[in-house]
Design an enzyme around this catalytic site. Structure first.
Site, short mmCIF file in Angstrom:
data_model
loop_
_atom_site.label_atom_id
_atom_site.label_comp_id
_atom_site.label_asym_id
_atom_site.label_seq_id
_atom_site.Cartn_x
_atom_site.Cartn_y
_atom_site.Cartn_z
N HIS A 153 0.82 -1.11 -0.28
CA HIS A 153 -0.18 -0.12 -0.07
C HIS A 153 0.84 1.07 0.06
O HIS A 153 0.31 2.27 0.46
CB HIS A 153 -0.94 0.01 1.38
N GLY A 283 -17.85 -4.49 -3.72
CA GLY A 283 -17.81 -3.16 -3.94
C GLY A 283 -18.41 -3.05 -5.46
O GLY A 283 -17.63 -3.06 -6.42
#
Length: 316
Positions: A153, A283
């Protein structure tokens, strides 16, 4: 927005203690002295789950995650054959990890009924590079076969210098920032419960051309993007594989319905403590409109444009 203030007493306060219900990267205990010395100089804000977030190299990290970042920057030695999946949190990381692992290891695991993804969470098979350094400055990567597959990340500016110098490949995943924010909100609420009990488009390459692949629209044209990934990673599908439907097998194995209903992902936990089920939420594109008001959506668009204006990035 509150003005960030360095937590001057943080390294010496009782807040640096174990909280058994939280994942390891959200803990604030047993910090390396290097981090204790640095942390008092960094801007900080109260975290959503962890006590603090610290701004380092322009980005925000939890206390323990920052420990992993520093150790990773200092000690990780990249290989030119390494492949790094770079994502923002909650942008589709779990799904793409599964796809890339299945894609790159299809010769090792040709039988979809005996595949490691059936018994292991994708985050176990494709670990976050910076989190491997949280508890040790020298994690053991000897069991990794080449090409090694890691995820992160971290922004490019915070990656170890050896990554840039090695010429390894990057797969960069993009998602609409508003949808990403809503998914992060759901995920954070799940972590809070445990404690109690962007499409973005690159306008310029991050490094030398040819070693960065941007992935967008994965849910819209998965088969086309799977083929594109295989070519970029140097393991294109043969005509025989196409004839036998190997692409369809991989997409079926890595589908949301398949992964989310596996026993390991319904009841298991990661080594860091999170329940595997927290990583599985469907999602939908544009889902943010169901949670954010028009004013909130407009404000997020304005902030995003402002932040990206000087970076060579823009919204589609």
């Amino acid at each position: 927005m509150l003005t960030p203030q360095p937590p001057a007493l943080l390294p010496e306060t009782p807040m640096l203690q174990s909280t058994p219900d939280l994942p390891a990267y959200l803990q604030e205990k047993e910090l390396f002295q290097e981090l204790r010395d640095l942390i008092v100089s960094l801007p900080a804000e109260k975290g959503w789950v962890a006590n603090y977030l610290h701004q380092y190299q322009g980005f925000w990290h939890t206390t323990r995650q920052l420990q992993g970042v520093l150790a990773c920057q200092k000690h990780f030695q990249a290989h030119h054959t390494d492949i790094l999946l770079v994502t923002t949190p909650k942008s589709g990381t779990t799904w793409l990890k599964a796809i890339m692992f299945a894609l790159m290891n299809r010769a090792r695991f040709p039988d979809p009924k005996q595949h490691p993804l059936l018994t292991n969470n994708p985050h176990v098979l494709v670990p976050f590079l910076e989190l491997e350094y949280i508890d040790t400055q020298f994690p053991d990567f000897t069991s990794f076969i080449s090409p090694r597959l890691f995820s992160t990340h971290l922004p490019f500016v915070s990656l170890p210098k050896s990554v840039e110098d090695s010429g390894c490949k990057f797969v960069y995943l993009c998602r609409n920032p508003k949808d990403t924010f809503v998914s992060l909100w759901h995920f954070t609420n799940k972590l809070k419960n445990l404690k109690k009990r962007l499409k973005i488009r690159l306008k310029r390459p991050l490094t030398n051309s040819g070693i960065v692949l941007e992935v967008r629209g994965l849910e819209e044209k998965p088969k086309a993007l799977l083929r594109r990934l295989s070519e970029f990673l140097g393991c294109p599908f043969s005509q025989e594989e196409e004839n036998y439907g190997v692409t369809d097998e991989i997409l079926n194995l890595c589908s949301f319905d398949k992964l989310s209903n596996l026993e390991v992902n319904k009841t298991g936990k990661l080594p860091s403590g999170e329940e595997n089920c927290t990583f599985f939420r469907r999602g939908e594109v544009g889902d943010s409109m169901n949670y954010l008001t028009a004013d909130m959506l407009e404000k997020m668009d304005r902030i995003t444009e402002q932040k990206l204006k000087s970076c060579g990035l823009s919204l589609l």
